[in-house]
Design an enzyme around this catalytic site. Structure first.
Site, PDB file in Angstrom:
ATOM      1  N   HIS A 156       0.832  -1.212   0.000  1.00  0.00           N
ATOM      2  CA  HIS A 156       0.000   0.000   0.000  1.00  0.00           C
ATOM      3  C   HIS A 156       0.870   1.268   0.000  1.00  0.00           C
ATOM      4  O   HIS A 156       0.418   2.324   0.439  1.00  0.00           O
ATOM      5  CB  HIS A 156      -0.955   0.023   1.199  1.00  0.00           C
ATOM      6  CG  HIS A 156      -1.707  -1.253   1.389  1.00  0.00           C
ATOM      7  ND1 HIS A 156      -2.883  -1.557   0.740  1.00  0.00           N
ATOM      8  CD2 HIS A 156      -1.416  -2.348   2.149  1.00  0.00           C
ATOM      9  CE1 HIS A 156      -3.297  -2.747   1.086  1.00  0.00           C
ATOM     10  NE2 HIS A 156      -2.420  -3.263   1.939  1.00  0.00           N
ATOM     11  N   SER A 286      17.577  19.595 -14.509  1.00  0.00           N
ATOM     12  CA  SER A 286      16.511  20.591 -14.585  1.00  0.00           C
ATOM     13  C   SER A 286      17.099  21.905 -15.065  1.00  0.00           C
ATOM     14  O   SER A 286      18.186  22.301 -14.647  1.00  0.00           O
ATOM     15  CB  SER A 286      15.864  20.783 -13.202  1.00  0.00           C
ATOM     16  OG  SER A 286      15.043  21.933 -13.187  1.00  0.00           O
TER      17      SER A 286
END
Length: 481
Positions: A156, A286
């Site tokens: 999960h 970036s």
């Protein structure tokens, strides 16, 4: 706009950026149309061997012009005739005047079109399978190297029990092995269309051989063997069943799902700084944030994998809407979907191999993350040790519960490190196990049989699966972008 400038026309990124030269050639016009000519040569050769009046001069002329294709003439012919196969029949005939009368004798367009597609599918699978094997081989080395390195397991997307870095990699490999089997099955199940005529009845060939059924069957068999196939379809319509395309694209779509899952896991682990894909010396992560090391290769794999997966729907729709013996609404779609599925799969596997060849693990980061969760996971072990030392199980459970809640509050409410071990170490109640805490909290004791599972899996399943590709495993993947 300058029509003469190729930069003013659209180019598929699969060709200009991603796919390998060998896969691009597999779907190129040169291969396609030289195969058409080769198939016309096979047809004439087999027909001559079975008694039709075809001369050695005609065969020699055809064989001499299998690859010198006048594409400009073919384009003019297609514009005039609105039929790609007949355009190339006339183009071939222009350089083979002696053979012109017997080119395409008895055949329909699908004789060259469909049979060429089947050859291209076969050759495409032969390109992909060794690349897939290399990905598994690199990942198997990674799994072996890190088979005993504990790491947090997640269910999960929440921390669960520990596993090992190598065991997690084996989950990825297990899926890739299923893809190997799927592609091998597709490759093994491919059959040639052969010579079947306009609606699959072989009527034109039966007429050519004056009603001799055995010669028609022998013609089909000869051409099938010349093309390198062991068998052909016994029954077809005008085309081979488009279920064949669906089976192949389903296998490629399944491969896409596997790669997407693997590269998503790598991206998640990279966000935790536990794992990192290769990063070039001058690579920029970036344009705005110079410190970033984005997992761009894994992101590319996920992006292309999604495209592969959605192309399966094209094949499903095409197979579903083929009316009776065939309809032509498959043609334009297949020109796109078949090529793009293979080109994208080729690009994905090349990129995944490159990732696997340079994966970097950061054990100290993993160790720190384990340290934040392991004290909670070790609660049961501490309780058992206390009981062995004479304590009440229920009383000990309550003491642990209180300390774990206090430690959790430090983590969740104050943003501090998990200090449960320090709390246990300072509690007189737990004095009987103070000297055992380092052993009780050793991460290696929480990974179960993970290292042994890795060894068994690699030995019994992975290594045997890679044997057919031994000669192909050492090739290194290099990326231009």
């Amino acid at each position: 706009m300058d029509p003469s400038n190729p930069r003013c026309a659209y180019r598929s990124p699969l060709s200009s950026r991603y796919a390998s030269a060998e896969m691009q050639y597999n779907f190129s016009e040169m291969k396609k149309f030289s195969l058409w000519r080769t198939l016309w040569f096979y047809l004439a050769k087999a027909e001559k061997e079975l008694g039709l009046p075809i001369t050695e001069e005609q065969l020699s002329e055809m064989k001499a012009h299998l690859t010198d294709i006048d594409f400009e003439l073919a384009a003019r012919e297609e514009k005039k005739r609105r039929h790609d196969v007949m355009a190339h029949v006339h183009t071939f005939a222009a350089c083979c005047p002696a053979a012109a009368p017997i080119i395409h004798l008895g055949a329909t367009s699908c004789y060259v079109g469909d049979n060429t597609d089947l050859i291209v599918l076969r050759d495409g699978l032969d390109i992909l399978l060794p690349k897939l094997a290399r990905c598994i081989h690199r990942m198997a080395g990674f799994a072996e190297e890190h088979k005993s390195l504990p790491t947090l397991g997640f269910t999960h997307l929440q921390p669960a029990q520990l596993t090992t870095v190598g065991k997690r990699a084996c989950l990825w490999i297990s899926d890739l092995l299923m893809d190997v089997r799927n592609l091998q099955n597709c490759r093994g199940n491919l059959r040639f269309r052969g010579v079947k005529g306009t609606t699959g009845t072989q009527a034109s060939f039966l007429a050519l051989f004056d009603g001799d059924h055995s010669k028609v069957e022998e013609l089909d068999k000869k051409i099938t063997e010349m093309a390198g196939f062991s068998s052909s379809f016994t029954v077809t319509g005008q085309t081979y069943s488009r279920k064949v395309d669906l089976d192949v694209l389903s296998a490629l779509g399944s491969l896409g799902a596997t790669v997407h899952k693997i590269c998503t896991d790598i991206r998640l682990l990279a966000s935790r700084k536990e794992l990192e894909e290769p990063f070039e010396k001058d690579q920029i992560g970036s344009s705005a944030m110079p410190y970033k090391r984005n997992p761009m290769r894994s992101e590319r794999c996920c992006s292309l994998a999604r495209h592969i997966m959605v192309l399966v729907a094209d094949a499903q729709q095409t197979a579903a809407v083929q009316w009776l013996e065939r309809s032509l609404d498959d043609s334009a779609n297949r020109r796109l979907s078949l090529a793009e599925a293979f080109l994208a799969s080729d690009a994905v596997l090349g990129t995944l191999q490159n990732i696997c060849e340079g994966l970097v693990v950061y054990p100290k980061v993993i160790e720190r993350h384990i340290g934040q969760e392991l004290p909670f996971m070790a609660s049961e072990n501490i309780i058992m040790a206390m009981v062995k030392a004479g304590a009440s199980r229920q009383e000990c459970h309550e003491k642990i519960r209180v300390l774990s809640q206090e430690a959790a509050a430090q983590v969740k409410q104050l943003g501090r490190d998990n200090d449960m071990v320090a709390r246990i170490s300072s509690s007189p109640y737990f004095a009987p196990v103070h000297d055992q805490l380092s052993r009780l909290l050793d991460p290696a004791t929480f990974t179960g049989r993970a290292p042994q599972q890795v060894e068994k899996f690699l030995t019994e399943e992975v290594h045997p699966a890679l044997k057919p590709y031994r000669s192909e495993l050492e090739k290194v993947a290099t990326l231009e972008l």
